[in-house]
Design a protein around this motif. Structure first.
Motif, short mmCIF file in Angstrom:
data_model
loop_
_atom_site.label_atom_id
_atom_site.label_comp_id
_atom_site.label_asym_id
_atom_site.label_seq_id
_atom_site.Cartn_x
_atom_site.Cartn_y
_atom_site.Cartn_z
N TYR A 16 1.07 -1.18 0.00
CA TYR A 16 0.00 -0.06 -0.06
C TYR A 16 0.91 1.23 -0.06
CZ TYR A 16 -4.88 -1.07 0.33
OH TYR A 16 -6.28 -1.58 -0.01
N ARG A 18 3.80 1.75 -1.22
CA ARG A 18 4.41 1.74 -2.68
C ARG A 18 3.32 2.25 -3.58
NH1 ARG A 18 7.10 -2.96 -1.65
NH2 ARG A 18 5.70 -4.14 -2.80
N ALA A 19 2.01 1.93 -3.47
CA ALA A 19 1.05 2.23 -4.22
C ALA A 19 0.77 3.90 -3.96
CB ALA A 19 -0.35 1.59 -3.93
N ALA A 21 3.22 5.97 -2.76
CA ALA A 21 4.16 6.63 -3.24
C ALA A 21 4.00 7.26 -4.85
CB ALA A 21 5.34 5.97 -3.04
N ALA A 22 3.43 5.95 -5.63
CA ALA A 22 3.57 5.83 -7.05
C ALA A 22 2.41 7.02 -7.50
CB ALA A 22 2.84 4.46 -7.55
N THR A 24 1.63 10.05 -5.80
CA THR A 24 2.21 11.23 -5.05
C THR A 24 2.79 12.02 -5.73
OG1 THR A 24 1.51 10.23 -2.99
CG2 THR A 24 2.61 12.33 -2.68
N PRO A 51 5.56 8.26 1.75
CA PRO A 51 6.27 9.27 0.83
C PRO A 51 6.45 10.76 1.71
CG PRO A 51 4.23 9.25 -0.22
CD PRO A 51 4.24 8.34 0.88
N GLU A 53 6.30 13.54 0.85
CA GLU A 53 5.32 14.60 0.66
C GLU A 53 3.98 14.69 1.44
OE1 GLU A 53 6.51 12.54 -1.74
OE2 GLU A 53 7.36 13.57 -3.49
#
Ligand code: SF4
Lengths: 372, 92
Positions: A16, A18-19, A21-22, A24, A51, A53
């Motif tokens: 989740y 990673r998803a 971050a992908a 954002t 991430p 951000e």
């Protein structure tokens, strides 16, 4: 345990993350409303999986923390009376009033008891007809139906020695107060899943539209929080501001109508002081006229003079998400769980206590529970 | 304060509107719980319980969605990686 362990699975949590971050591309600030969620975020290190951000700020969602000093002082005055058995959830015992806390009253011989359920307090009143049993009715919409049920039960049992000290707060008016403030940093909300289990979430549509803010009803386990954050960030990235339901295994759009019915039978909406924040109109509950004989404030005819909060404590700003606990100058030095200056350091679900426990005092490193 | 946990209903005793109650198993710890607000709950169902009162029946199909959703969004990302749209695939 079923519906707990599988929602804590580390590899799914990292997937989740990673998803998130992908998708954002920009900085976003999200607020989780409920103290139980704040606690889980720090306990499992969810914020550290995200991430850079994405900033999570913590909302006013700890009823213990927002109960005004005046009400704590009333609780202390009632609990000191010799005829009273004062019942409360455990997390209220160490919240400082202006003259000590309930734990202190108990140490001096007051009959203060921790109960698991308001229904236990009703049962106690049944068993001890010669005593006055008072229950400290603290909580959000999650707890209000149980307290309403306790009042109805006491009435049907004909109990004359049971009353409640009402300290209920409502979540949506607090969310609106935060959004309406010029200092508001919130771009998306993770709404409190168990509050919505009772109330449903149709009422949030107007907030999402008026303030152009996505609101995702979110559960309390790590995967719930991560999915809620994903849904919220996706809306922000796509320029949408809608109400979505991550916690559909418990929350239906209309909520629990039976619980709402009982709550509305016993309580009416009233203005309410929030500790550290001030008055928020229509953000509390009071007993309706036919149930006022169960109102502890009336029964004991209380007049309590209100003392000032410790000047150093910035709990009000923490509770509105303007500051995080480590930004408080007293955090971890003059204010610790052993010697708390403010309620958010006392309550297990308070943001200050969660930071202290899982991140340690200033300069401290995280301890338990991290996924990394 | 608002934490509520799921438990499995072992037995139900139904003796009136506000007094419907049951024994609920929370991973080995069994407690008596009010079921007045979940009239639809049956023995074997999981209920979310807060301060001694069940507030909802856990929908098992919806529970599985958290994991399905993850697989879906990961599938979506693979698609994006293979054929970047006009905005590109976002950050990798
Ligand atoms: S750390 Fe202590 S003094 Fe500072 S805001 Fe939190 S409770 Fe108040």
């Amino acid at each position: 345990m079923k519906f707990v362990q599988e929602f804590r699975e580390g590899s799914a949590a990292r997937r989740y993350a990673r998803a998130i971050a992908a998708i954002t591309t920009r900085p976003w600030t999200l607020m989780e409303v409920c103290g139980g969620q704040t606690h889980a975020i720090l306990r499992f290190g969810i914020d550290r999986l995200l991430p850079p951000e994405i900033t999570l700020i913590h909302g006013p969602g700890c009823p213990v923390c927002v109960t005004p000093l005046e009400l704590i002082d009333k609780a202390l005055a009632i609990a000191r009376r010799p005829e009273v058995v004062f019942c409360s959830f455990g997390d209220m015992l160490r919240v400082p009033g202006s003259s000590g806390d309930l734990q202190g009253v108990k140490a001096l011989g007051g009959d203060v008891r921790v109960v698991y359920s308001p229904l236990d307090a009703v049962a106690l009143a049944q068993r001890l007809p010669e005593r006055e049993v008072v229950f400290f009715a603290v909580g959000f919409e999650t707890t209000a139906p149980a307290n309403a049920m306790a009042v109805l039960r006491a009435r049907s049992l004909g109990l004359r020695n049971f009353s409640i000290l009402v300290a209920h707060v409502l979540v949506p008016p607090a969310m609106e107060a935060i959004l309406a403030s010029p200092r508001c940093r919130v771009q998306g909300f993770l709404a409190a899943g168990h509050v919505c289990t009772v109330t449903g979430y149709a009422g949030y549509d107007r907030l999402a539209r008026t303030y152009r803010v996505p609101i995702v009803v979110t559960g309390f386990e790590p995967l719930d929080l991560l999915q809620g954050i994903y849904m919220c960030v996706r809306q922000l990235e796509e320029g949408r501001a809608e109400v979505e339901n991550q916690y559909a295994r418990s929350v239906r759009r209309e909520g629990n109508t039976e619980a709402q019915r009982v709550m509305a039978e016993v309580f009416e909406v009233s203005d309410r002081q929030w500790r550290g924040i001030g008055e928020i109109p229509q953000s509390g509950l009071a007993l309706r006229a036919p149930y006022r004989m169960f109102d502890a404030e009336r029964r004991f005819g209380l007049t309590v003079r209100c003392a000032a909060e410790p000047a150093e404590c910035i709990a009000g700003l923490v509770l509105q998400g303007v500051h995080t606990p480590p930004e408080c100058p007293a955090f971890g030095t003059r204010c610790t769980p052993e010697t708390p200056l403010g309620a958010p350091m006392v309550s297990a679900e308070g943001a200050c206590a969660a930071y202290y426990r899982f991140r340690g005092p200033p300069e401290g490193r995280g301890r338990d529970g991290d996924y990394r | 304060m608002c934490l509520a946990i799921p438990g499995r209903i072992l037995t139900i005793a139904d003796d009136g509107e506000l007094t419907r109650r049951g024994r609920v198993d929370f991973g080995g710890i069994v407690k008596e719980v009010s079921l007045a607000f979940v009239p639809e709950a049956r023995v074997g169902d999981y209920v979310i319980v807060h301060v001694g009162v069940a507030l909802s029946v856990v929908d098992e199909r919806e529970a599985a969605r958290v994991f399905e959703y993850l697989t879906e969004i990961e599938g979506l990302r693979e698609l994006e990686v293979r054929e970047p749209g006009p905005e590109g695939p976002g950050r990798q």
